[in-house]
Scaffold this active site. Structure first.
Site, PDB file in Angstrom:
ATOM      1  N   SER A 131       0.816  -1.220   0.000  1.00 33.95           N
ATOM      2  CA  SER A 131       0.000   0.000   0.000  1.00 33.95           C
ATOM      3  C   SER A 131       0.847   1.266   0.000  1.00 33.95           C
ATOM      4  O   SER A 131       1.912   1.322   0.632  1.00 33.95           O
ATOM      5  CB  SER A 131      -0.870  -0.004   1.258  1.00 33.95           C
ATOM      6  OG  SER A 131      -1.430   1.260   1.474  1.00 33.95           O
ATOM      7  N   GLU A 133       0.169   3.634   1.740  1.00 37.13           N
ATOM      8  CA  GLU A 133       0.219   4.044   3.147  1.00 37.13           C
ATOM      9  C   GLU A 133       1.610   3.816   3.742  1.00 37.13           C
ATOM     10  O   GLU A 133       1.972   4.435   4.734  1.00 37.13           O
ATOM     11  CB  GLU A 133      -0.806   3.258   3.973  1.00 37.13           C
ATOM     12  CG  GLU A 133      -2.173   3.882   4.038  1.00 37.13           C
ATOM     13  CD  GLU A 133      -2.214   5.191   4.820  1.00 37.13           C
ATOM     14  OE1 GLU A 133      -1.774   5.223   5.973  1.00 37.13           O
ATOM     15  OE2 GLU A 133      -2.685   6.184   4.253  1.00 37.13           O
ATOM     16  N   TYR A 154      -1.675   0.252  10.603  1.00 41.13           N
ATOM     17  CA  TYR A 154      -1.912  -0.391   9.306  1.00 41.13           C
ATOM     18  C   TYR A 154      -0.692  -0.221   8.394  1.00 41.13           C
ATOM     19  O   TYR A 154      -0.212  -1.200   7.806  1.00 41.13           O
ATOM     20  CB  TYR A 154      -3.152   0.225   8.646  1.00 41.13           C
ATOM     21  CG  TYR A 154      -3.342  -0.174   7.198  1.00 41.13           C
ATOM     22  CD1 TYR A 154      -3.922  -1.382   6.855  1.00 41.13           C
ATOM     23  CD2 TYR A 154      -2.940   0.682   6.177  1.00 41.13           C
ATOM     24  CE1 TYR A 154      -4.095  -1.738   5.526  1.00 41.13           C
ATOM     25  CE2 TYR A 154      -3.106   0.334   4.839  1.00 41.13           C
ATOM     26  CZ  TYR A 154      -3.685  -0.883   4.516  1.00 41.13           C
ATOM     27  OH  TYR A 154      -3.849  -1.240   3.203  1.00 41.13           O
TER      28      TYR A 154
HETATM   29  P1  NAP Z   1     -11.405  -4.612   1.629  1.00 42.25           P
HETATM   30  O1  NAP Z   1     -12.547  -4.312   0.725  1.00 42.25           O
HETATM   31  O2  NAP Z   1     -11.392  -4.051   2.999  1.00 42.25           O
HETATM   32  O3  NAP Z   1     -11.277  -6.200   1.709  1.00 42.25           O
HETATM   33  C1  NAP Z   1     -10.436  -6.810   2.662  1.00 42.25           C
HETATM   34  C2  NAP Z   1     -10.645  -8.302   2.589  1.00 42.25           C
HETATM   35  O4  NAP Z   1      -9.812  -8.935   3.576  1.00 42.25           O
HETATM   36  C3  NAP Z   1     -12.089  -8.752   2.889  1.00 42.25           C
HETATM   37  O5  NAP Z   1     -12.395  -9.831   2.039  1.00 42.25           O
HETATM   38  C4  NAP Z   1     -12.000  -9.216   4.330  1.00 42.25           C
HETATM   39  O6  NAP Z   1     -12.984 -10.158   4.685  1.00 42.25           O
HETATM   40  C5  NAP Z   1     -10.625  -9.861   4.305  1.00 42.25           C
HETATM   41  N1  NAP Z   1     -10.042 -10.067   5.631  1.00 42.25           N
HETATM   42  C6  NAP Z   1      -9.992  -9.206   6.662  1.00 42.25           C
HETATM   43  N2  NAP Z   1      -9.388  -9.777   7.726  1.00 42.25           N
HETATM   44  C7  NAP Z   1      -9.086 -11.043   7.354  1.00 42.25           C
HETATM   45  C8  NAP Z   1      -8.487 -12.142   8.020  1.00 42.25           C
HETATM   46  N3  NAP Z   1      -8.070 -12.069   9.286  1.00 42.25           N
HETATM   47  N4  NAP Z   1      -8.331 -13.298   7.343  1.00 42.25           N
HETATM   48  C9  NAP Z   1      -8.756 -13.398   6.060  1.00 42.25           C
HETATM   49  N5  NAP Z   1      -9.329 -12.402   5.375  1.00 42.25           N
HETATM   50  C10 NAP Z   1      -9.496 -11.233   6.026  1.00 42.25           C
HETATM   51  O7  NAP Z   1     -10.022  -4.167   0.941  1.00 42.25           O
HETATM   52  P2  NAP Z   1      -9.711  -3.832  -0.604  1.00 42.25           P
HETATM   53  O8  NAP Z   1      -9.928  -2.385  -0.809  1.00 42.25           O
HETATM   54  O9  NAP Z   1     -10.334  -4.835  -1.473  1.00 42.25           O
HETATM   55  O10 NAP Z   1      -8.121  -4.036  -0.610  1.00 42.25           O
HETATM   56  C11 NAP Z   1      -7.542  -5.307  -0.890  1.00 42.25           C
HETATM   57  C12 NAP Z   1      -6.134  -5.339  -0.323  1.00 42.25           C
HETATM   58  O11 NAP Z   1      -5.353  -4.289  -0.885  1.00 42.25           O
HETATM   59  C13 NAP Z   1      -6.047  -5.127   1.193  1.00 42.25           C
HETATM   60  O12 NAP Z   1      -4.963  -5.895   1.668  1.00 42.25           O
HETATM   61  C14 NAP Z   1      -5.726  -3.650   1.345  1.00 42.25           C
HETATM   62  O13 NAP Z   1      -5.058  -3.412   2.563  1.00 42.25           O
HETATM   63  C15 NAP Z   1      -4.843  -3.444   0.135  1.00 42.25           C
HETATM   64  N6  NAP Z   1      -4.824  -2.100  -0.448  1.00 42.25           N
HETATM   65  C16 NAP Z   1      -6.010  -1.485  -0.768  1.00 42.25           C
HETATM   66  C17 NAP Z   1      -5.979  -0.238  -1.375  1.00 42.25           C
HETATM   67  C18 NAP Z   1      -7.254   0.457  -1.765  1.00 42.25           C
HETATM   68  O14 NAP Z   1      -7.203   1.679  -2.022  1.00 42.25           O
HETATM   69  N7  NAP Z   1      -8.375  -0.239  -1.890  1.00 42.25           N
HETATM   70  C19 NAP Z   1      -4.752   0.365  -1.663  1.00 42.25           C
HETATM   71  C20 NAP Z   1      -3.575  -0.315  -1.337  1.00 42.25           C
HETATM   72  C21 NAP Z   1      -3.618  -1.551  -0.742  1.00 42.25           C
HETATM   73  P3  NAP Z   1     -14.464  -9.691   5.165  1.00 42.25           P
HETATM   74  O15 NAP Z   1     -15.217  -9.375   3.889  1.00 42.25           O
HETATM   75  O16 NAP Z   1     -14.969 -10.876   5.883  1.00 42.25           O
HETATM   76  O17 NAP Z   1     -14.282  -8.477   6.013  1.00 42.25           O
HETATM   77  O1  G4F Z   2     -10.732   6.680   2.458  1.00 42.22           O
HETATM   78  P1  G4F Z   2      -9.722   6.609   3.547  1.00 42.22           P
HETATM   79  O2  G4F Z   2     -10.135   5.980   4.825  1.00 42.22           O
HETATM   80  O3  G4F Z   2      -8.456   5.912   2.915  1.00 42.22           O
HETATM   81  P2  G4F Z   2      -6.915   5.867   3.343  1.00 42.22           P
HETATM   82  O4  G4F Z   2      -6.727   6.174   4.775  1.00 42.22           O
HETATM   83  O5  G4F Z   2      -6.147   6.711   2.376  1.00 42.22           O
HETATM   84  O6  G4F Z   2      -6.572   4.320   3.139  1.00 42.22           O
HETATM   85  C1  G4F Z   2      -7.002   3.620   1.968  1.00 42.22           C
HETATM   86  O7  G4F Z   2      -6.009   3.712   0.987  1.00 42.22           O
HETATM   87  C2  G4F Z   2      -4.761   3.071   1.316  1.00 42.22           C
HETATM   88  C3  G4F Z   2      -3.816   3.307   0.139  1.00 42.22           C
HETATM   89  O8  G4F Z   2      -3.179   4.533   0.273  1.00 42.22           O
HETATM   90  C4  G4F Z   2      -5.039   1.601   1.545  1.00 42.22           C
HETATM   91  F1  G4F Z   2      -3.859   0.955   1.793  1.00 42.22           F
HETATM   92  C5  G4F Z   2      -5.989   1.446   2.704  1.00 42.22           C
HETATM   93  O9  G4F Z   2      -6.282   0.049   2.867  1.00 42.22           O
HETATM   94  C6  G4F Z   2      -7.290   2.172   2.367  1.00 42.22           C
HETATM   95  O10 G4F Z   2      -7.900   1.506   1.285  1.00 42.22           O
HETATM   96  O11 G4F Z   2      -9.217   8.092   3.891  1.00 42.22           O
HETATM   97  C7  G4F Z   2      -8.709   8.955   2.891  1.00 42.22           C
HETATM   98  C8  G4F Z   2      -8.472  10.333   3.497  1.00 42.22           C
HETATM   99  C9  G4F Z   2      -7.678  10.290   4.798  1.00 42.22           C
HETATM  100  O12 G4F Z   2      -6.713  11.315   4.769  1.00 42.22           O
HETATM  101  C10 G4F Z   2      -8.703  10.586   5.881  1.00 42.22           C
HETATM  102  O13 G4F Z   2      -8.175  11.260   7.013  1.00 42.22           O
HETATM  103  O14 G4F Z   2      -9.754  10.876   3.832  1.00 42.22           O
HETATM  104  C11 G4F Z   2      -9.658  11.480   5.106  1.00 42.22           C
HETATM  105  N1  G4F Z   2     -11.001  11.523   5.702  1.00 42.22           N
HETATM  106  C12 G4F Z   2     -11.669  12.665   6.040  1.00 42.22           C
HETATM  107  N2  G4F Z   2     -12.845  12.370   6.589  1.00 42.22           N
HETATM  108  C13 G4F Z   2     -11.772  10.483   6.037  1.00 42.22           C
HETATM  109  C14 G4F Z   2     -12.947  11.004   6.595  1.00 42.22           C
HETATM  110  N3  G4F Z   2     -11.591   9.144   5.897  1.00 42.22           N
HETATM  111  C15 G4F Z   2     -12.585   8.316   6.315  1.00 42.22           C
HETATM  112  N4  G4F Z   2     -12.451   6.973   6.154  1.00 42.22           N
HETATM  113  N5  G4F Z   2     -13.741   8.798   6.887  1.00 42.22           N
HETATM  114  C16 G4F Z   2     -13.970  10.130   7.064  1.00 42.22           C
HETATM  115  O15 G4F Z   2     -15.001  10.548   7.596  1.00 42.22           O
END
Ligand code: NAP
Ligand code: G4F
Length: 337
Positions: A131, A133, A154
């Protein structure tokens, strides 16, 4: 020969899109699902195939990234050609409330899966969902050479998983890669991430179901891309001659405030009339700005994003408006496809 893949996090946003992509490519897809007291497969129900279905190519298994023995057994049984580790406690704000669990599932969970591959003695290619992050406090633009400075439990857990993946590549010659993905969203995005929280609120405000939306920091800068395009990059990473790590991003920056402008504006609403501040949604330490440089992925994978943040916001608002309309009409259909 048909390939076999195992996806952890198959019920999540990315897991559902990746499953669709691999099924289209002819793979047999195995997905790891956590046991839950209620159904947690909504995003993959449309591709579900029951055990009785002849020649089924989509198979779900109960397991957990916190249960190492189950992972070894699963890998021995399935013997996948490719493993995509997408499972994680993926919410940054929540990771401050549940830091140890996040470290266990998101950090150690990746190591358990890598070690399970080794213990099962199978030859498989491994994708780790790393990520942006991890870059945390290091200023943009960020690429594969940018130092990590995580700002949350995280982020720290993902750094641990990143280096574990590199280590298994170097120590054991495993084809193991990190995809360092910047934020990617879609109508399937979890409802508590900021983009979906906003687009869902837009649809509900438009329908008269809600008046106010409480948010935290509106100044954060993110590089928001479209999830279906990002899972294609994951697949490409496992099809190369040599394993290496890649950044995946659009290179386009927007603040949360700018996302609000586009999303509310698309529905003919003024966000200032509805958005309120609640410090509850701020993080103890924030990541101010993430903007990715994905030129390596373009050069080596031929991967290029098409959807930019404004179009993304419009796609998500339109899908949420359809969803709310269907809910109000009592039509139980998924409207995000
Ligand atoms: P998501 O929608 O939150 O999905 C996370 C998945 O992980 C869900 O299927 C969840 O199951 C499963 N999970 C959680 N805890 C687990 C455990 N202990 N054992 C097995 N499975 C578990 O995340 P996403 O947005 O699809 O992201 C996919 C991956 O990419 C994650 O690793 C995330 O950290 C990473 N990532 C995401 C972004 C982004 O912007 N979306 C960016 C960079 C990296 P449940 O459905 O049961 O909760
Ligand atoms: O949507 P967010 O919660 O995503 P964040 O923290 O960037 O993390 C996501 O992207 C990562 C990749 O860079 C992934 F690895 C991670 O698993 C996840 O998918 O927040 C985005 C921004 C943050 O700066 C947060 O402080 O939005 C700001 N924010 C402002 N108000 C909020 C809110 N975020 C959330 N979730 N909820 C709010 O009410």
């Amino acid at each position: 020969m048909t390939k076999t893949a195992l996806i952890t996090g198959v019920t999540g946003q990315d897991g559902s899109y990746l499953s669709e992509l691999l099924l289209e490519k002819g793979y047999t897809v195995h997905g790891l699902v956590r046991r839950s007291s209620s159904f947690n497969t909504e995003r993959i129900d449309h591709i579900y195939q029951g055990p009785q279905e002849p020649g089924r190519r989509f198979v779900l298994h109960h397991a957990d990234l916190c249960d190492g023995v189950a992972l070894v057994n699963l890998l021995r049984e399935i013997q996948p050609d490719e493993v995509y580790n997408l499972g994680a406690q993926s919410h940054v704000r929540v990771s401050f409330d549940a830091p140890l669990y996040t470290g266990d599932a998101t950090g150690l969970g990746s190591l358990r899966l890598l070690e399970a591959v080794r213990a099962a003695g199978i030859d498989t290619r491994f994708y780790q969902a790393s990520s942006s992050e991890m870059f945390g406090a290091t200023p943009p633009p960020q690429n594969e050479g940018t130092p990590f400075h995580p700002r949350s439990p995280y982020g720290a857990a993902k750094v641990y998983a990143y280096w574990s993946t590199v280590n298994y590549r170097e120590a054991y010659g495993m084809y193991a890669v990190n995809g360092i993905l910047f934020n990617h969203e879609s109508p399937r995005r979890g409802e508590t991430f900021v983009t979906r929280k906003i687009t869902r609120a837009v649809a509900r405000i438009k329908a008269g179901l809600q008046r106010e939306l409480y948010l935290g920091n509106l100044d954060a800068v993110r590089d928001w891309g479209y999830a279906p395009e990002y899972v294609d990059a994951m697949w490409r990473m496992l099809q190369q001659d040599e394993p290496t790590d890649y950044v995946v991003a659009t290179g386009v920056a927007a603040t949360v405030r700018e996302f609000l402008e586009t999303a509310f504006g698309h529905a003919g609403l003024d966000w200032r009339e509805h958005v309120r501040h609640d410090a509850k949604y701020e993080r103890p330490s924030e990541v101010d700005a993430l903007i990715g440089d994905a030129s390596k992925a373009e050069r080596l994978l031929g991967w290029k994003p098409e959807v930019r943040v404004e179009e993304l916001a419009r796609i998500m608002v339109d899908a949420d408006v359809r969803q709310v309309t269907a809910e109000l009409a009592g039509t139980a259909v998924r409207v995000d496809r």
